[in-house]
Design an enzyme around this catalytic site. Structure first.
Site, PDB file in Angstrom:
ATOM      1  CG  HIS A   1      42.168  32.307  41.642  1.00  0.00           C
ATOM      2  ND1 HIS A   1      41.051  31.597  41.259  1.00  0.00           N
ATOM      3  CD2 HIS A   1      41.718  33.469  42.151  1.00  0.00           C
ATOM      4  CE1 HIS A   1      39.965  32.317  41.523  1.00  0.00           C
ATOM      5  NE2 HIS A   1      40.347  33.459  42.074  1.00  0.00           N
TER       6      HIS A   1
ATOM      7  CG  ASN B   1      38.108  35.371  47.304  1.00  0.00           C
ATOM      8  OD1 ASN B   1      38.108  35.662  48.492  1.00  0.00           O
ATOM      9  ND2 ASN B   1      38.493  36.216  46.362  1.00  0.00           N
TER      10      ASN B   1
ATOM     11  CB  THR C   1      34.458  35.604  39.684  1.00  0.00           C
ATOM     12  OG1 THR C   1      35.834  35.970  39.668  1.00  0.00           O
ATOM     13  CG2 THR C   1      33.686  36.562  40.587  1.00  0.00           C
TER      14      THR C   1
ATOM     15  CG  HIS D   1      40.570  22.839  35.934  1.00  0.00           C
ATOM     16  ND1 HIS D   1      40.275  24.162  35.668  1.00  0.00           N
ATOM     17  CD2 HIS D   1      39.506  22.339  36.597  1.00  0.00           C
ATOM     18  CE1 HIS D   1      39.069  24.440  36.141  1.00  0.00           C
ATOM     19  NE2 HIS D   1      38.574  23.348  36.711  1.00  0.00           N
TER      20      HIS D   1
HETATM   21  P1  5GP Z   1      38.082  35.545  42.429  1.00  0.00           P
HETATM   22  O1  5GP Z   1      37.046  36.601  42.581  1.00  0.00           O
HETATM   23  O2  5GP Z   1      37.553  34.330  41.670  1.00  0.00           O
HETATM   24  O3  5GP Z   1      38.755  35.161  43.711  1.00  0.00           O
HETATM   25  O4  5GP Z   1      39.219  36.198  41.558  1.00  0.00           O
HETATM   26  C1  5GP Z   1      39.269  36.164  40.177  1.00  0.00           C
HETATM   27  C2  5GP Z   1      40.258  37.225  39.757  1.00  0.00           C
HETATM   28  O5  5GP Z   1      40.644  36.954  38.428  1.00  0.00           O
HETATM   29  C3  5GP Z   1      39.681  38.641  39.778  1.00  0.00           C
HETATM   30  O6  5GP Z   1      40.476  39.462  40.631  1.00  0.00           O
HETATM   31  C4  5GP Z   1      39.744  39.082  38.312  1.00  0.00           C
HETATM   32  O7  5GP Z   1      40.080  40.447  38.167  1.00  0.00           O
HETATM   33  C5  5GP Z   1      40.803  38.157  37.731  1.00  0.00           C
HETATM   34  N1  5GP Z   1      40.617  37.825  36.321  1.00  0.00           N
HETATM   35  C6  5GP Z   1      39.457  37.435  35.720  1.00  0.00           C
HETATM   36  N2  5GP Z   1      39.671  37.164  34.424  1.00  0.00           N
HETATM   37  C7  5GP Z   1      41.001  37.399  34.196  1.00  0.00           C
HETATM   38  C8  5GP Z   1      41.818  37.300  33.028  1.00  0.00           C
HETATM   39  O8  5GP Z   1      41.382  36.943  31.937  1.00  0.00           O
HETATM   40  N3  5GP Z   1      43.136  37.612  33.180  1.00  0.00           N
HETATM   41  C9  5GP Z   1      43.657  38.015  34.371  1.00  0.00           C
HETATM   42  N4  5GP Z   1      44.968  38.307  34.409  1.00  0.00           N
HETATM   43  N5  5GP Z   1      42.916  38.111  35.499  1.00  0.00           N
HETATM   44  C10 5GP Z   1      41.602  37.804  35.405  1.00  0.00           C
HETATM   45 ZN    ZN Z   2      41.239  25.657  34.707  1.00  0.00          ZN
END
Ligand code: 5GP
Ligand code: ZN
Length: 111
Positions: A99, A86, A94, A45
């Site tokens: 990631h 992001n 989010t 993490h």
């Molecule tokens: P962020 O907006 O934080 O850069 O991207 C988070 C990404 O994680 C989003 O594109 C969202 O669709 C993806 N995501 C959120 N929850 C899950 C999950 O439980 N499994 C998978 N495979 N993707 C997720």
């Molecule tokens: Zn984590």
């Protein structure tokens, strides 16, 4: 810790895994924004780029090279792809587990 990506890394919740090694996991985004949309995470993490430490240098390099390898395997090396991180709310982060998004398979909007 209640972190969805830690749970995916520990296989406590399912994901479509496309690549895995000791430190890195790559899986399909649950809500793909582009034809190819893969997420790459460190298995340990790390909340965001702000929490990166000098000892994470090699890990970040490994994630980056894994993204390039997956792009090749997915056949989007020639057509093009984007690797995105992001950070924070203005960028739309989010999930508070670092990631990298690997996006491609179609013409991508804006730079
Ligand atoms: P962020 O907006 O934080 O850069 O991207 C988070 C990404 O994680 C989003 O594109 C969202 O669709 C993806 N995501 C959120 N929850 C899950 C999950 O439980 N499994 C998978 N495979 N993707 C997720
Ligand atoms: Zn984590």
């Amino acid at each position: 810790m209640d972190c969805v990506f830690c749970k995916i890394a520990k296989k406590e919740i399912p994901a479509k895994i496309v690549y895995e090694d000791n430190n890195v996991l790559a899986f399909e985004d649950i809500e793909p924004k582009t034809k190819v949309h893969i997420l790459l995470i460190p298995k340990k993490h790390i909340s965001s780029t702000a929490d990166l430490k000098p000892e994470d240098k090699e890990l970040i390099g490994d994630i980056f090279l894994s993204a390039v390898k997956i792009a090749r395997e997915k056949g989007i090396s020639e057509t093009g792809f984007r690797i995105v991180i992001n950070h924070g709310k203005d960028a739309g982060q989010t999930i508070n587990h670092l990631h990298f998004h690997l996006l491609g398979g179609e013409k991508l909007p804006f730079a």
